[in-house]
Design a protein around this motif. Structure first.
Motif, PDB file in Angstrom:
ATOM      1  N   LYS A   1     -18.630  -6.904  36.660  1.00 39.71           N
ATOM      2  CA  LYS A   1     -19.871  -6.303  36.154  1.00 39.71           C
ATOM      3  C   LYS A   1     -19.704  -4.803  35.923  1.00 39.71           C
ATOM      4  O   LYS A   1     -20.232  -4.251  34.958  1.00 39.71           O
ATOM      5  N   ALA A   2     -18.955  -4.142  36.807  1.00 43.62           N
ATOM      6  CA  ALA A   2     -18.705  -2.709  36.628  1.00 43.62           C
ATOM      7  C   ALA A   2     -17.893  -2.441  35.363  1.00 43.62           C
ATOM      8  O   ALA A   2     -18.048  -1.398  34.723  1.00 43.62           O
ATOM      9  N   ALA A   3     -17.050  -3.387  34.978  1.00 41.79           N
ATOM     10  CA  ALA A   3     -16.220  -3.229  33.787  1.00 41.79           C
ATOM     11  C   ALA A   3     -16.980  -3.515  32.497  1.00 41.79           C
ATOM     12  O   ALA A   3     -16.424  -3.370  31.407  1.00 41.79           O
ATOM     13  N   GLY A   4     -18.238  -3.948  32.610  1.00 42.34           N
ATOM     14  CA  GLY A   4     -19.034  -4.206  31.423  1.00 42.34           C
ATOM     15  C   GLY A   4     -18.782  -5.560  30.788  1.00 42.34           C
ATOM     16  O   GLY A   4     -18.976  -5.735  29.582  1.00 42.34           O
ATOM     17  N   LEU A   5     -18.378  -6.544  31.601  1.00 42.51           N
ATOM     18  CA  LEU A   5     -18.042  -7.873  31.073  1.00 42.51           C
ATOM     19  C   LEU A   5     -19.109  -8.919  31.378  1.00 42.51           C
ATOM     20  O   LEU A   5     -18.905 -10.103  31.091  1.00 42.51           O
ATOM     21  N   LYS A   6     -20.228  -8.518  31.952  1.00 38.84           N
ATOM     22  CA  LYS A   6     -21.226  -9.488  32.411  1.00 38.84           C
ATOM     23  C   LYS A   6     -21.730 -10.382  31.278  1.00 38.84           C
ATOM     24  O   LYS A   6     -21.765 -11.609  31.401  1.00 38.84           O
ATOM     25  N   GLU A   7     -22.121  -9.761  30.168  1.00 39.12           N
ATOM     26  CA  GLU A   7     -22.669 -10.550  29.060  1.00 39.12           C
ATOM     27  C   GLU A   7     -21.621 -11.499  28.490  1.00 39.12           C
ATOM     28  O   GLU A   7     -21.913 -12.653  28.143  1.00 39.12           O
ATOM     29  N   LEU A   8     -20.391 -11.026  28.386  1.00 47.11           N
ATOM     30  CA  LEU A   8     -19.302 -11.893  27.924  1.00 47.11           C
ATOM     31  C   LEU A   8     -19.123 -13.068  28.875  1.00 47.11           C
ATOM     32  O   LEU A   8     -18.985 -14.223  28.445  1.00 47.11           O
ATOM     33  N   ALA A   9     -19.153 -12.785  30.168  1.00 48.49           N
ATOM     34  CA  ALA A   9     -18.955 -13.843  31.159  1.00 48.49           C
ATOM     35  C   ALA A   9     -19.981 -14.951  31.004  1.00 48.49           C
ATOM     36  O   ALA A   9     -19.640 -16.150  31.080  1.00 48.49           O
ATOM     37  N   TYR A  10     -21.233 -14.579  30.730  1.00 44.68           N
ATOM     38  CA  TYR A  10     -22.294 -15.581  30.690  1.00 44.68           C
ATOM     39  C   TYR A  10     -22.310 -16.383  29.387  1.00 44.68           C
ATOM     40  O   TYR A  10     -23.159 -17.255  29.209  1.00 44.68           O
ATOM     41  N   THR A  11     -21.357 -16.115  28.498  1.00 49.63           N
ATOM     42  CA  THR A  11     -21.172 -16.979  27.322  1.00 49.63           C
ATOM     43  C   THR A  11     -20.223 -18.138  27.621  1.00 49.63           C
ATOM     44  O   THR A  11     -20.104 -19.048  26.808  1.00 49.63           O
ATOM     45  N   TYR A  12     -19.546 -18.106  28.764  1.00 49.31           N
ATOM     46  CA  TYR A  12     -18.500 -19.087  29.043  1.00 49.31           C
ATOM     47  C   TYR A  12     -19.084 -20.486  29.267  1.00 49.31           C
ATOM     48  O   TYR A  12     -19.927 -20.676  30.148  1.00 49.31           O
ATOM     49  N   PRO A  13     -18.621 -21.486  28.513  1.00 50.91           N
ATOM     50  CA  PRO A  13     -18.992 -22.880  28.791  1.00 50.91           C
ATOM     51  C   PRO A  13     -18.131 -23.442  29.925  1.00 50.91           C
ATOM     52  O   PRO A  13     -17.189 -22.793  30.395  1.00 50.91           O
ATOM     53  N   ASN A  14     -18.437 -24.659  30.322  1.00 50.88           N
ATOM     54  CA  ASN A  14     -17.741 -25.279  31.454  1.00 50.88           C
ATOM     55  C   ASN A  14     -16.233 -25.320  31.276  1.00 50.88           C
ATOM     56  O   ASN A  14     -15.483 -25.043  32.212  1.00 50.88           O
ATOM     57  N   ASP A  15     -15.771 -25.701  30.072  1.00 51.92           N
ATOM     58  CA  ASP A  15     -14.335 -25.895  29.895  1.00 51.92           C
ATOM     59  C   ASP A  15     -13.558 -24.587  30.060  1.00 51.92           C
ATOM     60  O   ASP A  15     -12.470 -24.576  30.654  1.00 51.92           O
ATOM     61  N   LYS A  16     -14.117 -23.469  29.564  1.00 55.46           N
ATOM     62  CA  LYS A  16     -13.443 -22.184  29.723  1.00 55.46           C
ATOM     63  C   LYS A  16     -13.460 -21.736  31.174  1.00 55.46           C
ATOM     64  O   LYS A  16     -12.479 -21.157  31.678  1.00 55.46           O
ATOM     65  N   VAL A  17     -14.558 -22.003  31.873  1.00 54.31           N
ATOM     66  CA  VAL A  17     -14.633 -21.647  33.286  1.00 54.31           C
ATOM     67  C   VAL A  17     -13.588 -22.434  34.077  1.00 54.31           C
ATOM     68  O   VAL A  17     -12.848 -21.868  34.899  1.00 54.31           O
TER      69      VAL A  17
END
Length: 461
Positions: free
Chosen positions: A137-153
């Protein structure tokens, strides 16, 4: 302060007045105590983690211990990213009061959405998963992270040996983004399944990568040994222009007209390399062919370094009796009241961060042998070598001399002039007389002896 002699050729004059310095004075920077050359030599920096550790120490006075708490990490993140709580910010935590050392940093990170829980557990030992959750979150990746579907996770967490079902889905997404974006280095993949305490090395590297993802780590074109460095260097110079900063130029042009300074230069802080000062030198010149050959020279001597080209514009008085020079894409003329001209020339600073202090020290012997002109008919030098090459360090280095910089700033532009230490205060006072509201930044640094001799007027060559 030395005076310019009319007998100097125009090309030598321009070379001698190539006055520039790195982005900020040591006294201005957010980092604390300087790291000595001896300390750097002992570190013999090579690995990314060691580079991150030295960067954190020099820039921010952050030193990670062998046992780090979550509160320690929160404070380090806030300090490195310069995050502070707003005035009268409410306390969102149930287990933290204002007396806790991590209080202000925790509130600041909560306001930024980096901490989201109602409890901090500041005194607990930091574990690798906690560190990763904060870092992504400090790196500014939060919004990108929440786009991840199950398969990428699932694909990302499998590299760590983690089961996504063991986490809330948003937490699993955050860890997946940390893996895919390099926050978690492959060397640490194997430790996550046991969620051990975060080590000193892991924490330093994680903090360094947060800064890199935020664009707040080092900025450079490449390294001396990169096969494409020549093209990148040539392109950076070709696409740079003479710098125009009217508000600053009015002040320093008046200083030139009044004889307060013999020359100045303009730079743009957006090109600052943000290198580790104790490993870095800055080398000034005007001809790009010289820079390309200098890189080749360093390569041939086994001196690898990170390379950044910083555009600059140097200015000095061109006497009317020398004749009116022609303007071009690389120079500009401004006539002044007495009939003389202010000659502004496109130049550059080549900032170099070496792999260790020994290589930084060896740079001078290479320059003096292959890039320092000592006679008109001298051979065995790289192209366009100068009588007084200009290179300098912001940290102490043997066989260099101390001089001063006098610098004024307007936004991301700055103007500055190099002088002898004893002349610095009078020049600062002169700047203030020309512009009473201007802040003059003075500091000392270490420069090569040939340029120092130019400033003293002792030895033209």
């Amino acid at each position: 302060m030395s005076t310019i002699k009319a007998s100097l050729s125009k090309s030598i004059l321009a070379a001698s007045l190539s006055l520039a310095v790195l982005f900020a004075a040591p006294g201005q920077q957010a980092h604390g105590e300087a790291v000595s050359q001896a300390q750097v030599s002992q570190l013999s920096v090579h690995s990314p983690q060691e580079n991150y550790a030295l960067f954190l120490k020099e820039k921010f006075q952050i030193e990670i211990g062998d046992s780090i708490t979550k509160g320690d990490f929160i404070q380090a993140v806030a300090q490195a990213l310069n995050i502070r709580p707003s005035e009268n910010a409410p306390l969102p935590f149930t287990d933290l009061d204002a007396a806790n050392p991590a209080y202000a940093a925790s509130v600041a990170l909560h306001e930024q959405g980096i901490l989201t829980a109602s409890e901090v557990h500041a005194d607990r030992r930091l574990d690798v998963l906690q560190a990763a959750f904060i870092a992504v979150k400090a790196a500014g990746l939060k919004e990108l992270a929440y786009t991840y579907p199950n398969d990428k996770v699932e694909a990302a967490l499998s590299k760590l040996g983690l089961n996504p079902a063991a986490f809330d889905f948003s937490a699993a997404q955050e860890i997946a983004a940390a893996v895919d974006n390099g926050l978690i280095a492959p060397a640490y993949y194997g430790i996550f399944s046991g969620n051990p305490p975060a080590t000193k090395a892991f924490t330093e590297e994680l903090l360094g990568k947060v800064l890199a993802l935020k664009g707040q780590y080092k900025h450079y074109l490449g390294e001396v040994n990169d096969p494409d460095i020549y093209g990148k260097l040539a392109q950076a110079y070709r696409t740079s222009d003479i710098i125009e900063a009217p508000a600053l130029q009015q002040i320093v042009n008046n200083a030139l007209e009044n004889g307060l300074v013999t020359g100045y230069n303009l730079k743009d802080s957006r090109f600052d390399p943000n290198f580790i000062d104790s490993l870095s030198l800055t080398y000034g010149h005007s001809n790009i062919e010289h820079a390309l050959q200098l890189v080749g020279l360093l390569r041939s001597e086994g001196l690898n370094a990170k390379v950044q080209l910083e555009p600059k514009t140097s200015a000095f008085i061109h006497l009317a009796e020398w004749g009116k020079p022609e303007e071009s894409e690389t120079n500009k003329l401004t006539q002044i009241a007495n009939g003389n001209y202010i000659f502004s020339a496109k130049e550059y600073d080549l900032s170099l961060e070496f792999e260790n202090a020994g290589d930084k020290e060896r740079f001078q012997s290479v320059i003096l042998q292959y890039a320092k002109k000592n006679s008109e008919d001298q051979t065995g030098l790289i192209v366009h070598s100068w009588w007084q090459p200009l290179y300098y360090s912001l940290t102490e280095i043997d066989d260099y001399e101390i001089i001063a910089n006098n610098k004024i700033v307007d936004g991301h532009y700055y103007a500055q002039s190099f002088t002898l230490q004893e002349d610095s205060e009078s020049i600062a006072e002169g700047f203030r007389n020309l512009s009473p509201d201007i802040e003059v930044i003075n500091y000392t640094f270490w420069v090569d002896k040939p340029f120092y001799h130019y400033l003293t007027g002792e030895d033209f060559k």
